[in-house]
Write an enzyme that holds these catalytic residues in place. Structure first.
Site, mmCIF file in Angstrom:
data_model
loop_
_atom_site.group_PDB
_atom_site.id
_atom_site.type_symbol
_atom_site.label_atom_id
_atom_site.label_comp_id
_atom_site.label_asym_id
_atom_site.label_seq_id
_atom_site.Cartn_x
_atom_site.Cartn_y
_atom_site.Cartn_z
ATOM 1 N N SER A 156 1.263 25.841 36.532
ATOM 2 C CA SER A 156 2.035 27.064 36.777
ATOM 3 C C SER A 156 1.794 28.010 35.620
ATOM 4 C CB SER A 156 3.531 26.730 36.833
ATOM 5 O OG SER A 156 4.312 27.905 36.727
ATOM 6 N N TYR A 169 11.490 22.586 34.261
ATOM 7 C CA TYR A 169 10.252 22.936 34.981
ATOM 8 C C TYR A 169 9.174 23.412 34.003
ATOM 9 C CZ TYR A 169 7.281 25.180 38.515
ATOM 10 O OH TYR A 169 6.227 25.551 39.315
HETATM 11 C C1 BGC Z 1 7.512 28.731 40.253
HETATM 12 C C2 BGC Z 1 8.042 29.867 41.094
HETATM 13 C C3 BGC Z 1 7.902 31.177 40.371
HETATM 14 C C4 BGC Z 1 6.504 31.371 39.790
HETATM 15 C C5 BGC Z 1 6.385 32.612 38.914
HETATM 16 C C6 BGC Z 1 6.113 29.068 39.812
HETATM 17 O O1 BGC Z 1 5.560 28.008 39.091
HETATM 18 O O2 BGC Z 1 7.561 27.518 40.992
HETATM 19 O O3 BGC Z 1 9.386 29.623 41.436
HETATM 20 O O4 BGC Z 1 8.162 32.250 41.264
HETATM 21 O O5 BGC Z 1 6.159 30.240 39.032
HETATM 22 O O6 BGC Z 1 7.451 32.748 38.028
#
Ligand code: BGC
Length: 271
Positions: A156, A169
């Site tokens: 991410s 996260y």
């Molecule tokens: C998340 C999303 C978020 C995106 C940008 C992703 O890794 O799961 O919820 O919108 O990152 O912030």
């Protein structure tokens, strides 16, 4: 409607975790279009996984569904056994399964922290380890690829961008970054390539509230210089290419697929 993928990975076997929705689903369908054998992993909602497999079969590919909670060692090992028994081996692992359990830091429970670590980080460890074991056992099959195997970790932008309210996260994705690079270093001499894709905001169920109304989407677009929220196919096309021999000299890299989110657009008129 997704563009057709004009790449052949006929005879390759790809296992995609968390493939019954969102980015994983798009990746599974895209590999299906290349003629690869696709194992569609899911943990809940088998009917959605079956739909993905059916779509792959209808487009001429071969697919199975395979249930496993990626955070459970016994289930991951059983999943690899089933895929290898069905298709003979695994050539490509897409480490995609992931989730969010958001909370303000001081409100975050250990269970919320642990769940995210278990699925997002430990899940990638368990699946990558089984894949690497299979790649080492089989070695290079020149008819298919110059590499013995490929692992693509779906990370991410939050492996780099701090994210208040989502520290479990962001920490899990930061962990994926160093995990990916370290195994890439360790496995490169064995002709195993390990890379990551770091998506930005992509329209999937995980962030539904961030894009599903015009107001929310407008707000989100302030973070995206390229001016559109991503689609799952934006990630899928890159994943397929990264798994081909055209990308053979790429290992240990993270490809940001984020419409410029990591360009910190807030700084374009400030700082
Ligand atoms: C998340 C999303 C978020 C995106 C940008 C992703 O890794 O799961 O919820 O919108 O990152 O912030």
């Amino acid at each position: 409607m997704a563009k057709h993928i004009n790449i052949s990975l006929k005879g390759h076997t790809v296992l995609v975790t968390g493939a019954n929705s969102g980015i994983g689903k798009a990746i599974a369908l895209a590999f299906g279009q290349t003629g690869a054998h696709v194992a569609v992993n899911y943990v809940v909602q088998p009917e959605k996984a079956e739909e993905v497999a059916q779509q792959i079969r209808q487009s001429g590919g071969q697919a199975i569904t395979v249930q496993a909670d990626v955070s459970r060692e016994d289930q991951v090992q059983a999943m690899f056994k089933q895929v290898i028994e069905t298709f003979g081996t695994v050539d490509i692992l897409i480490n995609n399964a992931g989730l969010q359990r958001d909370a303000a830091f001081t409100e975050m429970t250990l269970a919320q922290w642990q769940k995210v670590m278990d699925v997002n980080l430990t899940g990638q460890f368990l699946c990558a380890r089984e894949a690497a074991r299979e790649f080492l056992r089989r070695g290079v099959v020149p008819e298919r690829s110059v590499a013995a195997g490929k692992i693509i970790c779906i990370s991410s932008v939050h492996q780099e961008i701090p994210w208040a309210g989502h520290v479990n996260y962001a920490a899990s994705k930061g962990g994926i970054h160093m995990f990916m690079q370290s195994i890439a270093q360790e496995l490169a001499p064995h002709k195993i390539r390990v890379n990551a894709i770091a998506p930005g905001a992509i329209k999937t169920p995980i962030n539904y509230n961030a894009w599903s109304t015009p107001e929310a989407e407008k707000h989100l677009l302030e973070l995206i210089p390229y001016g559109r929220v991503g689609e799952p196919e934006d990630i899928a096309r890159v994943a397929v290419w990264l798994a081909t021999d055209d990308a053979d000299y790429i290992t240990g890299a993270t490809i940001y697929v984020d419409g410029g989110m990591t360009l910190y657009p807030g700084f374009s008129t400030n700082g």
